[in-house]
Design a protein around this motif. Structure first.
Motif, PDB file in Angstrom:
ATOM      1  N   VAL A  50       0.868  -1.169   0.000  1.00  0.00           N
ATOM      2  CA  VAL A  50       0.000   0.000   0.000  1.00  0.00           C
ATOM      3  C   VAL A  50       0.906   1.220   0.000  1.00  0.00           C
ATOM      4  CG1 VAL A  50      -1.795   1.268   1.234  1.00  0.00           C
ATOM      5  CG2 VAL A  50      -1.782  -1.240   1.294  1.00  0.00           C
ATOM      6  N   ARG A  51       0.809   2.016  -1.057  1.00  0.00           N
ATOM      7  CA  ARG A  51       1.671   3.186  -1.242  1.00  0.00           C
ATOM      8  C   ARG A  51       3.153   2.816  -1.127  1.00  0.00           C
ATOM      9  NH1 ARG A  51      -2.166   4.933   2.415  1.00  0.00           N
ATOM     10  NH2 ARG A  51      -3.888   6.026   1.455  1.00  0.00           N
ATOM     11  N   GLY A  52       3.504   1.676  -1.696  1.00  0.00           N
ATOM     12  CA  GLY A  52       4.896   1.238  -1.723  1.00  0.00           C
ATOM     13  C   GLY A  52       5.380   0.552  -0.466  1.00  0.00           C
ATOM     14  N   LYS A  53       4.532   0.440   0.534  1.00  0.00           N
ATOM     15  CA  LYS A  53       4.923  -0.180   1.799  1.00  0.00           C
ATOM     16  C   LYS A  53       4.288  -1.566   1.915  1.00  0.00           C
ATOM     17  CE  LYS A  53       4.657   0.449   6.779  1.00  0.00           C
ATOM     18  NZ  LYS A  53       4.028   1.187   7.875  1.00  0.00           N
ATOM     19  N   GLU A  54       5.099  -2.578   2.291  1.00  0.00           N
ATOM     20  CA  GLU A  54       4.578  -3.926   2.482  1.00  0.00           C
ATOM     21  C   GLU A  54       3.635  -3.928   3.676  1.00  0.00           C
ATOM     22  OE1 GLU A  54       8.093  -6.302   2.985  1.00  0.00           O
ATOM     23  OE2 GLU A  54       8.512  -6.323   0.839  1.00  0.00           O
ATOM     24  N   CYS A  55       2.386  -4.355   3.444  1.00  0.00           N
ATOM     25  CA  CYS A  55       1.380  -4.283   4.508  1.00  0.00           C
ATOM     26  C   CYS A  55       0.696  -5.608   4.822  1.00  0.00           C
ATOM     27  CB  CYS A  55       0.311  -3.267   4.151  1.00  0.00           C
ATOM     28  SG  CYS A  55       0.899  -1.575   4.147  1.00  0.00           S
ATOM     29  N   TYR A  56       0.483  -6.441   3.809  1.00  0.00           N
ATOM     30  CA  TYR A  56      -0.293  -7.667   4.001  1.00  0.00           C
ATOM     31  C   TYR A  56       0.363  -8.827   3.253  1.00  0.00           C
ATOM     32  CZ  TYR A  56      -3.740  -4.128   5.220  1.00  0.00           C
ATOM     33  OH  TYR A  56      -4.374  -3.045   5.773  1.00  0.00           O
ATOM     34  N   VAL A  57       0.007 -10.023   3.695  1.00  0.00           N
ATOM     35  CA  VAL A  57       0.445 -11.231   3.002  1.00  0.00           C
ATOM     36  C   VAL A  57      -0.799 -12.017   2.624  1.00  0.00           C
ATOM     37  CG1 VAL A  57       1.676 -13.424   3.240  1.00  0.00           C
ATOM     38  CG2 VAL A  57       2.620 -11.358   4.265  1.00  0.00           C
ATOM     39  N   VAL A  58      -0.837 -12.492   1.404  1.00  0.00           N
ATOM     40  CA  VAL A  58      -1.881 -13.409   0.966  1.00  0.00           C
ATOM     41  C   VAL A  58      -1.208 -14.728   0.651  1.00  0.00           C
ATOM     42  CG1 VAL A  58      -3.512 -11.696   0.106  1.00  0.00           C
ATOM     43  CG2 VAL A  58      -1.752 -12.579  -1.418  1.00  0.00           C
ATOM     44  N   MET A  59      -1.928 -15.804   0.906  1.00  0.00           N
ATOM     45  CA  MET A  59      -1.340 -17.120   0.642  1.00  0.00           C
ATOM     46  C   MET A  59      -2.423 -18.117   0.284  1.00  0.00           C
ATOM     47  SD  MET A  59      -0.374 -18.343   4.526  1.00  0.00           S
ATOM     48  CE  MET A  59       0.482 -16.832   4.882  1.00  0.00           C
ATOM     49  N   LYS A  60      -1.985 -19.183  -0.337  1.00  0.00           N
ATOM     50  CA  LYS A  60      -2.896 -20.277  -0.630  1.00  0.00           C
ATOM     51  C   LYS A  60      -3.296 -20.917   0.697  1.00  0.00           C
ATOM     52  CE  LYS A  60      -1.062 -21.321  -5.179  1.00  0.00           C
ATOM     53  NZ  LYS A  60      -0.432 -22.320  -6.047  1.00  0.00           N
ATOM     54  N   ILE A  61      -4.501 -21.439   0.726  1.00  0.00           N
ATOM     55  CA  ILE A  61      -5.017 -22.012   1.970  1.00  0.00           C
ATOM     56  C   ILE A  61      -4.158 -23.191   2.435  1.00  0.00           C
ATOM     57  CG2 ILE A  61      -6.665 -23.596   0.876  1.00  0.00           C
ATOM     58  CD1 ILE A  61      -7.289 -21.507   4.076  1.00  0.00           C
ATOM     59  N   GLU A  62      -3.584 -23.915   1.517  1.00  0.00           N
ATOM     60  CA  GLU A  62      -2.718 -25.033   1.891  1.00  0.00           C
ATOM     61  C   GLU A  62      -1.509 -24.534   2.680  1.00  0.00           C
ATOM     62  OE1 GLU A  62      -3.566 -24.454  -1.368  1.00  0.00           O
ATOM     63  OE2 GLU A  62      -5.067 -26.023  -1.670  1.00  0.00           O
ATOM     64  N   GLN A  63      -0.945 -23.411   2.257  1.00  0.00           N
ATOM     65  CA  GLN A  63       0.196 -22.824   2.951  1.00  0.00           C
ATOM     66  C   GLN A  63      -0.218 -22.354   4.340  1.00  0.00           C
ATOM     67  OE1 GLN A  63       3.269 -22.931   2.336  1.00  0.00           O
ATOM     68  NE2 GLN A  63       4.247 -21.265   3.424  1.00  0.00           N
ATOM     69  N   TYR A  64      -1.396 -21.763   4.443  1.00  0.00           N
ATOM     70  CA  TYR A  64      -1.905 -21.316   5.738  1.00  0.00           C
ATOM     71  C   TYR A  64      -2.051 -22.497   6.691  1.00  0.00           C
ATOM     72  CZ  TYR A  64      -5.123 -19.716   9.312  1.00  0.00           C
ATOM     73  OH  TYR A  64      -5.716 -19.445  10.515  1.00  0.00           O
ATOM     74  N   HIS A  65      -2.652 -23.585   6.210  1.00  0.00           N
ATOM     75  CA  HIS A  65      -2.821 -24.769   7.056  1.00  0.00           C
ATOM     76  C   HIS A  65      -1.466 -25.344   7.469  1.00  0.00           C
ATOM     77  CE1 HIS A  65      -7.120 -24.875   6.905  1.00  0.00           C
ATOM     78  NE2 HIS A  65      -7.151 -24.998   5.587  1.00  0.00           N
ATOM     79  N   TYR A  66      -0.529 -25.353   6.550  1.00  0.00           N
ATOM     80  CA  TYR A  66       0.820 -25.839   6.863  1.00  0.00           C
ATOM     81  C   TYR A  66       1.462 -24.994   7.963  1.00  0.00           C
ATOM     82  CZ  TYR A  66       5.818 -26.632   6.424  1.00  0.00           C
ATOM     83  OH  TYR A  66       7.148 -26.887   6.702  1.00  0.00           O
ATOM     84  N   LEU A  67       1.374 -23.676   7.839  1.00  0.00           N
ATOM     85  CA  LEU A  67       1.970 -22.796   8.846  1.00  0.00           C
ATOM     86  C   LEU A  67       1.290 -22.960  10.203  1.00  0.00           C
ATOM     87  CD1 LEU A  67       2.505 -19.560   6.728  1.00  0.00           C
ATOM     88  CD2 LEU A  67       4.248 -21.193   7.497  1.00  0.00           C
TER      89      LEU A  67
END
Length: 82
Positions: A29-46
């Motif tokens: 957002v405006r050049g600043k890292e703010c959020y992470v999106v991931m596949k649901i499989e990666q979320y479950h793994y984490l």
């Protein structure tokens, strides 16, 4: 990386395109890292790794007698009265 503007204009298609060849990406957002999106499989793994780490820590604490048999109230009082 996915920009907030790309997400606004392209919607979920932008996320799907970005995650086609990787498991996670960053939204800026405006050049600043703010959020992470991931596949649901990666979320479950984490989440599973997080739970495994907590279980390992609990087993280590049990083995070294680093635990309390007090009630919650007694334990909290002990923590704050040290």
């Amino acid at each position: 990386m996915i920009t907030a503007n790309d997400l606004k204009t392209k919607g979920i298609a932008c996320v799907e395109e970005s995650l086609a060849d990787k498991t996670e990406d960053i939204i800026t957002v405006r050049g600043k890292e703010c959020y992470v999106v991931m596949k649901i499989e990666q979320y479950h793994y984490l989440r599973e790794m997080e739970l495994e780490a907590a279980l390992h820590e609990a087993r280590r604490d049990m083995a070294s007698s680093q635990f309390s048999k007090d009630t919650v109230d007694q334990h909290v009082d002990d923590i704050f009265n040290k």
